[in-house]
Enzyme design. Structure first.
Site, mmCIF file in Angstrom:
data_model
loop_
_atom_site.group_PDB
_atom_site.id
_atom_site.type_symbol
_atom_site.label_atom_id
_atom_site.label_comp_id
_atom_site.label_asym_id
_atom_site.label_seq_id
_atom_site.Cartn_x
_atom_site.Cartn_y
_atom_site.Cartn_z
ATOM 1 N N TYR A 66 0.822 -1.224 0.000
ATOM 2 C CA TYR A 66 0.000 0.000 0.000
ATOM 3 C C TYR A 66 0.853 1.270 0.000
ATOM 4 C CZ TYR A 66 -4.300 -2.548 0.153
ATOM 5 O OH TYR A 66 -5.347 -3.360 -0.212
ATOM 6 N N ARG A 69 1.771 1.827 -3.493
ATOM 7 C CA ARG A 69 0.632 2.373 -4.256
ATOM 8 C C ARG A 69 0.410 3.837 -3.909
ATOM 9 N NH1 ARG A 69 -4.259 -1.533 -3.499
ATOM 10 N NH2 ARG A 69 -5.320 0.026 -4.769
ATOM 11 N N HIS A 121 -14.829 1.726 -1.713
ATOM 12 C CA HIS A 121 -13.840 0.825 -1.109
ATOM 13 C C HIS A 121 -12.809 1.571 -0.274
ATOM 14 C CE1 HIS A 121 -14.861 -2.048 -4.648
ATOM 15 N NE2 HIS A 121 -15.790 -2.044 -3.712
ATOM 16 N N CYS A 129 -6.901 3.073 12.511
ATOM 17 C CA CYS A 129 -6.346 2.297 13.631
ATOM 18 C C CYS A 129 -7.107 0.976 13.747
ATOM 19 C CB CYS A 129 -6.480 3.089 14.930
ATOM 20 S SG CYS A 129 -5.950 2.126 16.367
ATOM 21 N N CYS A 132 -8.675 1.298 17.817
ATOM 22 C CA CYS A 132 -9.754 2.255 18.186
ATOM 23 C C CYS A 132 -10.504 2.763 16.958
ATOM 24 C CB CYS A 132 -9.138 3.424 18.965
ATOM 25 S SG CYS A 132 -8.182 4.557 17.949
ATOM 26 N N CYS A 180 -1.162 4.108 15.866
ATOM 27 C CA CYS A 180 -2.138 5.125 16.222
ATOM 28 C C CYS A 180 -1.576 6.045 17.315
ATOM 29 C CB CYS A 180 -3.400 4.425 16.729
ATOM 30 S SG CYS A 180 -4.684 5.508 17.359
ATOM 31 N N CYS A 183 -4.034 5.516 20.645
ATOM 32 C CA CYS A 183 -4.100 4.309 21.506
ATOM 33 C C CYS A 183 -2.925 3.374 21.271
ATOM 34 C CB CYS A 183 -5.420 3.561 21.256
ATOM 35 S SG CYS A 183 -5.375 2.586 19.739
HETATM 36 C C1 BV8 Z 1 -18.564 -7.518 0.996
HETATM 37 C C2 BV8 Z 1 -9.955 -1.850 -1.966
HETATM 38 C C3 BV8 Z 1 -20.059 -8.313 2.616
HETATM 39 C C4 BV8 Z 1 -8.631 -2.342 -1.575
HETATM 40 C C5 BV8 Z 1 -11.227 -3.560 -3.155
HETATM 41 C C6 BV8 Z 1 -16.137 -14.662 -0.293
HETATM 42 C C7 BV8 Z 1 -15.757 -14.128 0.930
HETATM 43 C C8 BV8 Z 1 -15.973 -12.805 1.231
HETATM 44 C C9 BV8 Z 1 -16.562 -11.989 0.315
HETATM 45 C C10 BV8 Z 1 -16.925 -12.525 -0.901
HETATM 46 C C11 BV8 Z 1 -16.731 -13.840 -1.211
HETATM 47 N N1 BV8 Z 1 -17.183 -14.049 -2.471
HETATM 48 C C12 BV8 Z 1 -17.672 -12.893 -2.977
HETATM 49 C C13 BV8 Z 1 -17.519 -11.967 -2.026
HETATM 50 C C14 BV8 Z 1 -17.873 -10.620 -2.127
HETATM 51 C C15 BV8 Z 1 -16.588 -9.863 -2.495
HETATM 52 C C16 BV8 Z 1 -16.420 -9.952 -4.006
HETATM 53 O O1 BV8 Z 1 -17.132 -9.297 -4.722
HETATM 54 N N2 BV8 Z 1 -15.480 -10.789 -4.456
HETATM 55 C C17 BV8 Z 1 -15.304 -10.940 -5.886
HETATM 56 C C18 BV8 Z 1 -13.834 -10.912 -6.234
HETATM 57 C C19 BV8 Z 1 -15.979 -12.223 -6.313
HETATM 58 N N3 BV8 Z 1 -16.811 -8.521 -2.071
HETATM 59 C C20 BV8 Z 1 -16.373 -8.146 -0.874
HETATM 60 O O2 BV8 Z 1 -15.709 -8.826 -0.126
HETATM 61 C C21 BV8 Z 1 -16.822 -6.760 -0.480
HETATM 62 N N4 BV8 Z 1 -17.427 -6.837 0.815
HETATM 63 O O3 BV8 Z 1 -19.128 -8.134 0.128
HETATM 64 O O4 BV8 Z 1 -18.999 -7.451 2.289
HETATM 65 C C22 BV8 Z 1 -19.446 -9.631 2.973
HETATM 66 C C23 BV8 Z 1 -18.625 -9.695 4.079
HETATM 67 C C24 BV8 Z 1 -18.099 -10.935 4.433
HETATM 68 C C25 BV8 Z 1 -18.393 -12.079 3.677
HETATM 69 C C26 BV8 Z 1 -19.180 -11.984 2.529
HETATM 70 C C27 BV8 Z 1 -19.698 -10.745 2.156
HETATM 71 C C28 BV8 Z 1 -15.622 -5.840 -0.407
HETATM 72 C C29 BV8 Z 1 -15.071 -5.625 -1.808
HETATM 73 C C30 BV8 Z 1 -14.025 -4.516 -1.776
HETATM 74 C C31 BV8 Z 1 -12.644 -5.108 -1.929
HETATM 75 N N5 BV8 Z 1 -11.674 -4.030 -2.034
HETATM 76 N N6 BV8 Z 1 -10.389 -2.529 -3.174
HETATM 77 C C32 BV8 Z 1 -7.583 -1.933 -2.564
HETATM 78 O O5 BV8 Z 1 -7.852 -1.159 -3.492
HETATM 79 O O6 BV8 Z 1 -6.464 -2.417 -2.392
HETATM 80 S S1 BV8 Z 1 -11.791 -4.210 -4.600
HETATM 81 C C33 BV8 Z 1 -10.719 -3.888 -5.863
HETATM 82 O O7 BV8 Z 1 -11.349 -4.464 -7.020
HETATM 83 C C34 BV8 Z 1 -10.544 -2.424 -6.200
HETATM 84 O O8 BV8 Z 1 -11.352 -1.540 -5.464
HETATM 85 C C35 BV8 Z 1 -10.997 -2.371 -7.637
HETATM 86 O O9 BV8 Z 1 -11.461 -1.162 -8.030
HETATM 87 C C36 BV8 Z 1 -12.064 -3.400 -7.564
HETATM 88 C C37 BV8 Z 1 -12.719 -3.843 -8.801
HETATM 89 O O10 BV8 Z 1 -11.762 -4.047 -9.763
HETATM 90 P P1 BV8 Z 1 -11.819 -3.063 -11.027
HETATM 91 O O11 BV8 Z 1 -11.804 -1.669 -10.527
HETATM 92 O O12 BV8 Z 1 -12.934 -3.477 -11.890
HETATM 93 O O13 BV8 Z 1 -10.421 -3.317 -11.676
HETATM 94 P P2 BV8 Z 1 -10.007 -4.532 -12.592
HETATM 95 O O14 BV8 Z 1 -8.524 -4.516 -12.652
HETATM 96 O O15 BV8 Z 1 -10.741 -5.766 -12.159
HETATM 97 O O16 BV8 Z 1 -10.600 -4.172 -14.025
HETATM 98 C C38 BV8 Z 1 -10.112 -3.039 -14.715
HETATM 99 C C39 BV8 Z 1 -11.061 -2.859 -15.880
HETATM 100 O O17 BV8 Z 1 -10.695 -1.678 -16.571
HETATM 101 C C40 BV8 Z 1 -11.005 -3.988 -16.884
HETATM 102 O O18 BV8 Z 1 -12.310 -4.281 -17.330
HETATM 103 C C41 BV8 Z 1 -10.159 -3.404 -18.041
HETATM 104 O O19 BV8 Z 1 -10.567 -3.927 -19.289
HETATM 105 C C42 BV8 Z 1 -10.517 -1.963 -17.939
HETATM 106 N N7 BV8 Z 1 -9.483 -1.017 -18.377
HETATM 107 C C43 BV8 Z 1 -8.145 -1.137 -18.246
HETATM 108 N N8 BV8 Z 1 -7.534 -0.019 -18.717
HETATM 109 C C44 BV8 Z 1 -8.533 0.821 -19.124
HETATM 110 C C45 BV8 Z 1 -9.770 0.183 -18.923
HETATM 111 N N9 BV8 Z 1 -10.951 0.763 -19.247
HETATM 112 C C46 BV8 Z 1 -10.900 1.988 -19.785
HETATM 113 N N10 BV8 Z 1 -9.755 2.666 -20.013
HETATM 114 C C47 BV8 Z 1 -8.556 2.116 -19.709
HETATM 115 N N11 BV8 Z 1 -7.418 2.792 -19.966
HETATM 116 ZN ZN ZN Z 2 -6.119 3.835 17.981
#
Ligand code: BV8
Ligand code: ZN
Length: 276
Positions: A66, A69, A121, A129, A132, A180, A183
């Site tokens: 991170y 990034r 996201h 933290c 806390c 933090c 805390c």
């Molecule tokens: C949730 C932050 C309730 C961090 C991100 C099993 C266990 C637990 C959860 C799950 C599970 N199965 C499914 C889930 C739900 C899960 C999920 O959806 N999983 C997927 C993979 C199947 N979701 C979650 O966990 C979410 N929480 O559901 O809570 C819950 C709780 C517990 C248990 C169950 C449910 C939380 C999801 C958030 C995760 N954090 N990011 C960080 O950034 O490091 S997600 C991460 O992926 C980024 O935010 C990113 O933005 C996001 C999506 O990816 P994209 O943005 O689409 O990027 P990608 O590379 O995939 O695609 C790029 C696209 O751009 C392509 O199409 C490409 O062709 C195109 N492109 C490329 N260049 C260009 C372009 N287009 C135009 N112009 C260009 N130049």
């Molecule tokens: Zn703290």
């Protein structure tokens, strides 16, 4: 591919617009995407580092990911896509809402009004933290001396050892990672990891905005639409008479469904033309 004039006609008669943005919007600014070519960091899938488990097992490795990034983002500039969305937000006010999956700050640096932008996201420059939950925004780079290896720049052509899977990861004692000030708990990036809930209040606000009045267009920009609940907004829109417009570099993107208007190309180039 749909023609741009058709979109301009649609845009003129569409007062209310929702945008869903993904990593592809920031790709042209030099920020790596999650899947496809940009999806690897060292030899880790980016998504495998974006989990609470990864942080619990190896907080130093996740912090280096991170911190790198953060550094790349601070070296980057917003592109024409961010600026076009910011201009639309200024023109449409409360009839426009931008939901970004991106944790970078390029929307804000393009002048996007904060009240029409939601980071589904979380944000790369928030420190949260683990104990806390206090959250602070900082663009300090490096964040702390121990993370300095993530802020080093290398001349073009030189390999950054941090990104080279053949180079060992610099060992960092947990005590030297960000902590933090209130805390003493270990701080983590203020982003939503896989398996973590999104901010419930924010989601309710978004639903209230969507349900308040008909949404005429949902723009799906630079996202593979595989992550939920973000991917659900366009799906829901298709069940109502909302036009879904997909902007993606990949002509075969799964983000588009039959009936969508699809624009294939770089969001940084296409959005200024579409939203002009
Ligand atoms: C949730 C932050 C309730 C961090 C991100 C099993 C266990 C637990 C959860 C799950 C599970 N199965 C499914 C889930 C739900 C899960 C999920 O959806 N999983 C997927 C993979 C199947 N979701 C979650 O966990 C979410 N929480 O559901 O809570 C819950 C709780 C517990 C248990 C169950 C449910 C939380 C999801 C958030 C995760 N954090 N990011 C960080 O950034 O490091 S997600 C991460 O992926 C980024 O935010 C990113 O933005 C996001 C999506 O990816 P994209 O943005 O689409 O990027 P990608 O590379 O995939 O695609 C790029 C696209 O751009 C392509 O199409 C490409 O062709 C195109 N492109 C490329 N260049 C260009 C372009 N287009 C135009 N112009 C260009 N130049
Ligand atoms: Zn703290």
């Amino acid at each position: 591919m749909s023609d741009i004039a058709a979109f301009h006609t649609l845009l003129q008669r569409s007062p209310r617009i929702l945008a869903i943005c993904g990593a592809g919007l920031s790709a042209s600014s030099g920020l790596p995407t999650f899947r496809g070519a940009g999806g690897l960091w060292r030899n880790y899938e980016s998504t495998s580092l974006a989990t609470p488990g990864a942080f619990g097992r190896d907080p130093a490795l996740v912090w280096l990911f991170y911190a790198w990034r953060r550094h790349v983002c601070l070296q980057a500039d917003p592109n024409g896509g961010h600026r076009a969305l910011a201009a639309l937000a200024k023109a449409r006010g409360s009839d426009f809402l931008c939901l970004t999956q991106n944790v970078d700050n390029l929307h804000e640096r393009a002048g996007h009004p904060p009240d029409t932008l939601r980071h589904l996201h979380g944000r790369l420059f928030d420190l949260k933290c683990s104990k806390c939950k206090k959250t602070a925004y900082t663009t300090d780079d490096p964040l702390c001396p121990a993370l300095a290896p993530a802020s080093k720049d290398f001349p073009a052509g030189d390999i950054n050892p941090l990104l080279d899977p053949r180079s060992p990861v610099p060992p960092i004692p947990t005590a030297e990672l960000p902590h933090c000030p209130s805390c003493g708990g270990i701080q983590r990036p203020g982003v939503v990891w896989f398996g973590e809930n999104l901010d419930g209040r924010m989601l309710r606000e978004v639903d209230a905005w969507i349900d308040a009045k008909p949404v005429d267009i949902v723009l799906v920009i630079g996202t593979s639409s595989v992550v939920y609940p973000a991917a659900g907004y366009a799906e829901r829109a298709r069940t109502r008479n909302t036009k879904v417009v997909t902007v993606n570099l990949d002509p075969d993107t799964e983000a588009a469904e039959p009936g969508d208007l699809v624009y294939v190309g770089d969001a940084a180039e296409l959005l200024p033309a579409l939203l002009a």
